[in-house]
Design a protein around this motif. Structure first.
Motif, short mmCIF file in Angstrom:
data_model
loop_
_atom_site.label_atom_id
_atom_site.label_comp_id
_atom_site.label_asym_id
_atom_site.label_seq_id
_atom_site.Cartn_x
_atom_site.Cartn_y
_atom_site.Cartn_z
N UNK A 69 0.95 -1.21 0.06
CA UNK A 69 -0.08 -0.06 -0.01
C UNK A 69 1.04 1.21 0.05
N UNK A 70 2.10 1.13 0.86
CA UNK A 70 2.87 2.44 0.90
C UNK A 70 3.52 2.52 -0.70
N UNK A 71 3.70 1.37 -1.12
CA UNK A 71 4.52 1.57 -2.63
C UNK A 71 3.37 2.21 -3.55
N UNK A 72 2.41 1.74 -3.47
CA UNK A 72 1.18 2.38 -4.44
C UNK A 72 0.93 3.57 -3.78
N UNK A 73 1.01 4.11 -2.88
CA UNK A 73 0.71 5.57 -2.50
C UNK A 73 1.91 6.40 -3.09
N UNK A 74 2.99 5.73 -2.96
CA UNK A 74 4.27 6.50 -3.39
C UNK A 74 4.11 6.51 -4.96
N UNK A 75 3.78 5.43 -5.73
CA UNK A 75 3.65 5.67 -7.20
C UNK A 75 2.94 6.81 -7.56
N UNK A 76 1.76 6.67 -6.80
CA UNK A 76 0.60 7.89 -7.15
C UNK A 76 1.26 9.25 -6.91
N UNK A 77 1.93 9.67 -5.83
CA UNK A 77 2.57 10.75 -5.42
C UNK A 77 3.62 11.16 -6.72
N UNK A 117 10.15 14.37 -6.68
CA UNK A 117 10.93 14.09 -7.72
C UNK A 117 11.22 12.82 -7.89
N UNK A 118 12.03 12.31 -8.97
CA UNK A 118 12.50 10.89 -9.38
C UNK A 118 13.51 10.47 -7.93
N UNK A 119 14.38 11.43 -7.64
CA UNK A 119 15.31 11.15 -6.70
C UNK A 119 14.58 10.77 -5.31
N UNK A 120 13.65 11.54 -4.84
CA UNK A 120 12.95 11.40 -3.68
C UNK A 120 12.18 10.04 -3.73
N UNK A 121 11.44 9.90 -4.83
CA UNK A 121 10.80 8.47 -5.45
C UNK A 121 11.79 7.40 -5.01
N UNK A 122 12.94 7.33 -5.80
CA UNK A 122 13.74 6.12 -5.48
C UNK A 122 14.21 6.03 -4.00
N UNK A 123 14.50 7.24 -3.28
CA UNK A 123 14.97 6.99 -2.12
C UNK A 123 14.02 6.24 -1.25
N UNK A 124 12.56 7.06 -1.20
CA UNK A 124 11.50 6.63 -0.54
C UNK A 124 11.20 5.02 -0.54
N UNK A 125 11.18 4.75 -1.96
CA UNK A 125 11.06 3.55 -2.33
C UNK A 125 12.18 2.40 -1.73
N UNK A 126 13.15 2.72 -1.79
CA UNK A 126 14.35 2.04 -1.10
C UNK A 126 14.17 1.91 0.28
N UNK A 127 13.79 2.85 0.95
CA UNK A 127 13.28 2.97 2.37
C UNK A 127 12.22 1.98 2.71
N UNK A 128 11.28 2.04 1.86
CA UNK A 128 10.28 1.13 2.25
C UNK A 128 10.66 -0.42 2.07
N UNK A 129 11.08 -0.55 1.08
CA UNK A 129 11.68 -1.98 0.71
C UNK A 129 12.73 -2.45 1.81
N UNK A 130 13.44 -1.64 2.26
CA UNK A 130 14.52 -1.99 3.28
C UNK A 130 14.11 -2.27 4.63
N UNK A 131 12.61 -1.48 4.77
CA UNK A 131 12.15 -1.44 6.07
C UNK A 131 11.10 -2.81 6.11
N UNK A 132 10.69 -3.23 4.81
CA UNK A 132 9.95 -4.37 4.78
C UNK A 132 10.85 -5.85 4.98
N UNK A 133 12.01 -5.64 4.45
CA UNK A 133 13.04 -6.71 4.47
C UNK A 133 13.42 -6.92 5.68
#
Length: 90
Positions: free
Chosen positions: A52-60, A67-83
């Motif tokens: 759900x967090x990744x979906x919300x991030x994609x929509x933002x 920005x794309x940089x913010x998107x990539x950073x937040x995405x990696x944080x979400x994936x890292x947190x889940x791992x």
């Protein structure tokens, strides 16, 4: 008095017992269907929070809120947190 071959009386051979038995024979499948419907409705699984967090991030990102940089950073944080959460839960 015979009515259309159902036996004596207006309620047939079994009287009130026949009516109660008939109603309960109709109620059992109906109640069973309601039970099964509610059972499978409750078993419907919610998507994991990180999806759900990744979906919300994609929509933002699609709306241009980040920005794309913010998107990539937040995405990696979400994936890292889940791992990390999956390592601690097992």
């Amino acid at each position: 008095m015979m009515i259309w071959g159902y036996g004596p009386g207006i309620f047939g051979t079994y009287g009130w017992g026949g009516i109660i038995m008939g109603l309960s024979m109709m109620a059992i499948p109906i109640l069973g269907g309601i039970f099964l419907f509610r059972y499978f409705q409750e078993r419907r699984e919610e998507p994991p929070a990180w999806k759900s967090a990744l979906e919300a991030l994609r929509k933002r990102y699609a709306r241009g809120e980040i920005t794309e940089e913010e998107y990539q950073k937040i995405k990696s944080d979400i994936i890292k947190s889940e791992f990390e959460n999956s390592l601690h839960s097992h």
